[in-house]
Motif scaffolding. Structure first.
Motif, PDB file in Angstrom:
ATOM      1  N   ALA A 293      -0.164 -14.533 -14.056  1.00 28.67           N
ATOM      2  CA  ALA A 293      -1.540 -14.582 -13.547  1.00 28.67           C
ATOM      3  C   ALA A 293      -2.475 -13.651 -14.312  1.00 28.67           C
ATOM      4  O   ALA A 293      -3.690 -13.757 -14.176  1.00 28.67           O
ATOM      5  N   VAL A 294      -1.927 -12.740 -15.112  1.00 34.04           N
ATOM      6  CA  VAL A 294      -2.761 -11.802 -15.866  1.00 34.04           C
ATOM      7  C   VAL A 294      -2.268 -11.735 -17.308  1.00 34.04           C
ATOM      8  O   VAL A 294      -1.152 -12.156 -17.603  1.00 34.04           O
ATOM      9  N   LYS A 295      -3.113 -11.231 -18.205  1.00 36.27           N
ATOM     10  CA  LYS A 295      -2.668 -11.044 -19.588  1.00 36.27           C
ATOM     11  C   LYS A 295      -3.131  -9.680 -20.113  1.00 36.27           C
ATOM     12  O   LYS A 295      -3.979  -9.028 -19.486  1.00 36.27           O
ATOM     13  N   VAL A 296      -2.542  -9.277 -21.245  1.00 36.62           N
ATOM     14  CA  VAL A 296      -2.869  -7.976 -21.827  1.00 36.62           C
ATOM     15  C   VAL A 296      -4.372  -7.888 -22.080  1.00 36.62           C
ATOM     16  O   VAL A 296      -4.974  -8.828 -22.608  1.00 36.62           O
ATOM     17  N   GLY A 297      -4.966  -6.780 -21.672  1.00 39.45           N
ATOM     18  CA  GLY A 297      -6.398  -6.559 -21.843  1.00 39.45           C
ATOM     19  C   GLY A 297      -7.201  -6.848 -20.588  1.00 39.45           C
ATOM     20  O   GLY A 297      -8.326  -6.376 -20.448  1.00 39.45           O
ATOM     21  N   ASP A 298      -6.630  -7.621 -19.645  1.00 41.39           N
ATOM     22  CA  ASP A 298      -7.334  -7.933 -18.398  1.00 41.39           C
ATOM     23  C   ASP A 298      -7.597  -6.678 -17.574  1.00 41.39           C
ATOM     24  O   ASP A 298      -6.716  -5.832 -17.414  1.00 41.39           O
ATOM     25  N   LYS A 299      -8.821  -6.610 -17.043  1.00 44.14           N
ATOM     26  CA  LYS A 299      -9.102  -5.609 -16.007  1.00 44.14           C
ATOM     27  C   LYS A 299      -8.621  -6.224 -14.695  1.00 44.14           C
ATOM     28  O   LYS A 299      -8.912  -7.395 -14.414  1.00 44.14           O
ATOM     29  N   VAL A 300      -7.898  -5.444 -13.924  1.00 43.72           N
ATOM     30  CA  VAL A 300      -7.294  -5.989 -12.705  1.00 43.72           C
ATOM     31  C   VAL A 300      -7.539  -5.086 -11.502  1.00 43.72           C
ATOM     32  O   VAL A 300      -7.886  -3.907 -11.644  1.00 43.72           O
ATOM     33  N   LYS A 301      -7.355  -5.709 -10.349  1.00 42.94           N
ATOM     34  CA  LYS A 301      -7.305  -4.970  -9.093  1.00 42.94           C
ATOM     35  C   LYS A 301      -5.892  -5.198  -8.578  1.00 42.94           C
ATOM     36  O   LYS A 301      -5.426  -6.336  -8.532  1.00 42.94           O
ATOM     37  N   PHE A 302      -5.188  -4.110  -8.232  1.00 46.11           N
ATOM     38  CA  PHE A 302      -3.792  -4.284  -7.826  1.00 46.11           C
ATOM     39  C   PHE A 302      -3.457  -3.336  -6.681  1.00 46.11           C
ATOM     40  O   PHE A 302      -4.204  -2.400  -6.377  1.00 46.11           O
ATOM     41  N   GLU A 303      -2.329  -3.635  -6.040  1.00 45.58           N
ATOM     42  CA  GLU A 303      -1.803  -2.728  -5.025  1.00 45.58           C
ATOM     43  C   GLU A 303      -0.389  -2.377  -5.413  1.00 45.58           C
ATOM     44  O   GLU A 303       0.356  -3.214  -5.907  1.00 45.58           O
ATOM     45  N   ALA A 304      -0.022  -1.108  -5.215  1.00 46.66           N
ATOM     46  CA  ALA A 304       1.318  -0.661  -5.588  1.00 46.66           C
ATOM     47  C   ALA A 304       1.929   0.128  -4.444  1.00 46.66           C
ATOM     48  O   ALA A 304       1.237   0.784  -3.672  1.00 46.66           O
ATOM     49  N   ASP A 305       3.245   0.025  -4.352  1.00 51.22           N
ATOM     50  CA  ASP A 305       3.956   0.735  -3.293  1.00 51.22           C
ATOM     51  C   ASP A 305       5.346   1.077  -3.819  1.00 51.22           C
ATOM     52  O   ASP A 305       5.779   0.554  -4.842  1.00 51.22           O
ATOM     53  N   ARG A 306       6.025   1.961  -3.099  1.00 60.29           N
ATOM     54  CA  ARG A 306       7.391   2.295  -3.455  1.00 60.29           C
ATOM     55  C   ARG A 306       8.302   1.310  -2.717  1.00 60.29           C
ATOM     56  O   ARG A 306       8.339   1.315  -1.494  1.00 60.29           O
ATOM     57  N   VAL A 307       8.993   0.440  -3.450  1.00 63.00           N
ATOM     58  CA  VAL A 307       9.884  -0.550  -2.846  1.00 63.00           C
ATOM     59  C   VAL A 307      11.295  -0.246  -3.331  1.00 63.00           C
ATOM     60  O   VAL A 307      11.553  -0.279  -4.537  1.00 63.00           O
ATOM     61  N   ASN A 308      12.192   0.039  -2.411  1.00 55.21           N
ATOM     62  CA  ASN A 308      13.566   0.429  -2.765  1.00 55.21           C
ATOM     63  C   ASN A 308      13.575   1.525  -3.829  1.00 55.21           C
ATOM     64  O   ASN A 308      14.360   1.486  -4.774  1.00 55.21           O
ATOM     65  N   GLY A 309      12.668   2.471  -3.688  1.00 54.61           N
ATOM     66  CA  GLY A 309      12.641   3.619  -4.596  1.00 54.61           C
ATOM     67  C   GLY A 309      11.973   3.353  -5.942  1.00 54.61           C
ATOM     68  O   GLY A 309      11.893   4.254  -6.770  1.00 54.61           O
ATOM     69  N   ARG A 310      11.482   2.137  -6.170  1.00 60.77           N
ATOM     70  CA  ARG A 310      10.827   1.844  -7.448  1.00 60.77           C
ATOM     71  C   ARG A 310       9.353   1.564  -7.223  1.00 60.77           C
ATOM     72  O   ARG A 310       8.980   0.858  -6.284  1.00 60.77           O
ATOM     73  N   LEU A 311       8.515   2.101  -8.114  1.00 59.91           N
ATOM     74  CA  LEU A 311       7.084   1.856  -8.015  1.00 59.91           C
ATOM     75  C   LEU A 311       6.833   0.407  -8.395  1.00 59.91           C
ATOM     76  O   LEU A 311       7.130  -0.021  -9.502  1.00 59.91           O
ATOM     77  N   THR A 312       6.304  -0.346  -7.440  1.00 57.48           N
ATOM     78  CA  THR A 312       6.210  -1.793  -7.562  1.00 57.48           C
ATOM     79  C   THR A 312       4.798  -2.283  -7.309  1.00 57.48           C
ATOM     80  O   THR A 312       4.150  -1.841  -6.358  1.00 57.48           O
ATOM     81  N   VAL A 313       4.329  -3.195  -8.155  1.00 63.65           N
ATOM     82  CA  VAL A 313       3.059  -3.862  -7.896  1.00 63.65           C
ATOM     83  C   VAL A 313       3.325  -4.957  -6.866  1.00 63.65           C
ATOM     84  O   VAL A 313       4.158  -5.846  -7.095  1.00 63.65           O
ATOM     85  N   THR A 314       2.642  -4.879  -5.735  1.00 64.21           N
ATOM     86  CA  THR A 314       2.861  -5.854  -4.667  1.00 64.21           C
ATOM     87  C   THR A 314       1.768  -6.920  -4.647  1.00 64.21           C
ATOM     88  O   THR A 314       1.910  -7.941  -3.975  1.00 64.21           O
ATOM     89  N   LYS A 315       0.675  -6.672  -5.396  1.00 62.14           N
ATOM     90  CA  LYS A 315      -0.449  -7.609  -5.440  1.00 62.14           C
ATOM     91  C   LYS A 315      -1.210  -7.322  -6.720  1.00 62.14           C
ATOM     92  O   LYS A 315      -1.388  -6.153  -7.085  1.00 62.14           O
ATOM     93  N   ILE A 316      -1.629  -8.356  -7.438  1.00 57.48           N
ATOM     94  CA  ILE A 316      -2.456  -8.111  -8.639  1.00 57.48           C
ATOM     95  C   ILE A 316      -3.360  -9.320  -8.866  1.00 57.48           C
ATOM     96  O   ILE A 316      -2.946 -10.457  -8.655  1.00 57.48           O
ATOM     97  N   GLU A 317      -4.609  -9.050  -9.245  1.00 55.71           N
ATOM     98  CA  GLU A 317      -5.531 -10.140  -9.573  1.00 55.71           C
ATOM     99  C   GLU A 317      -6.542  -9.635 -10.581  1.00 55.71           C
ATOM    100  O   GLU A 317      -6.767  -8.429 -10.694  1.00 55.71           O
ATOM    101  N   LYS A 318      -7.160 -10.564 -11.322  1.00 54.05           N
ATOM    102  CA  LYS A 318      -8.198 -10.175 -12.277  1.00 54.05           C
ATOM    103  C   LYS A 318      -9.354  -9.583 -11.522  1.00 54.05           C
ATOM    104  O   LYS A 318      -9.767 -10.091 -10.480  1.00 54.05           O
ATOM    105  N   ALA A 319      -9.891  -8.468 -12.038  1.00 54.85           N
ATOM    106  CA  ALA A 319     -11.009  -7.804 -11.360  1.00 54.85           C
ATOM    107  C   ALA A 319     -12.303  -8.551 -11.649  1.00 54.85           C
ATOM    108  O   ALA A 319     -12.423  -9.228 -12.659  1.00 54.85           O
TER     109      ALA A 319
END
Ligand SMILES: [Cu+2]
Length: 110
Positions: free
Chosen positions: A84-110
């Protein structure tokens, strides 16, 4: 911070209760608070690695993770997010710790 204050208040009120019950309830309160606190953050995609299922983001401070702005690698919760995204895109995302790993849970083009 809020979660800790909530926990202390809750624990003070439950002093007379069984220890096991207190721990179970505290865990429930804590996990609910954490998932409800994910905050949309701005960033820019600098690298995508489909094979490793991760994305590198130059990101603004992530308030729910108490993290300053930086460039770092995140695992994505769903491989489709990398399409859904490519290198260079400005994005809006949400991140959380999932099973001890920093994980993007939501991402979209800003
Ligand atoms: Cu970071």
């Amino acid at each position: 911070m809020n979660a800790i204050m909530l926990l202390s208040a809750a624990c003070a009120r439950m002093q007379e209760m069984e220890r096991k019950l207190t721990i179970a309830m505290a865990a429930a309160i804590f996990s609910t608070t954490v998932s409800a606190q994910t905050i949309p953050t701005e960033g820019q995609v600098t690298k995508i690695d489909q094979g490793q299922n991760n994305v590198t983001l130059k990101h603004e401070p992530i308030k729910n993770l108490d993290m300053d702005g930086m460039t770092m690698v995140f695992v994505v919760a769903n491989p489709a997010m990398l399409k859904a995204v490519k290198v260079g895109d400005k994005v809006k995302f949400e991140a959380d710790r999932v099973n001890g790993r920093l994980t993007v849970t939501k991402i979209e083009k800003a």
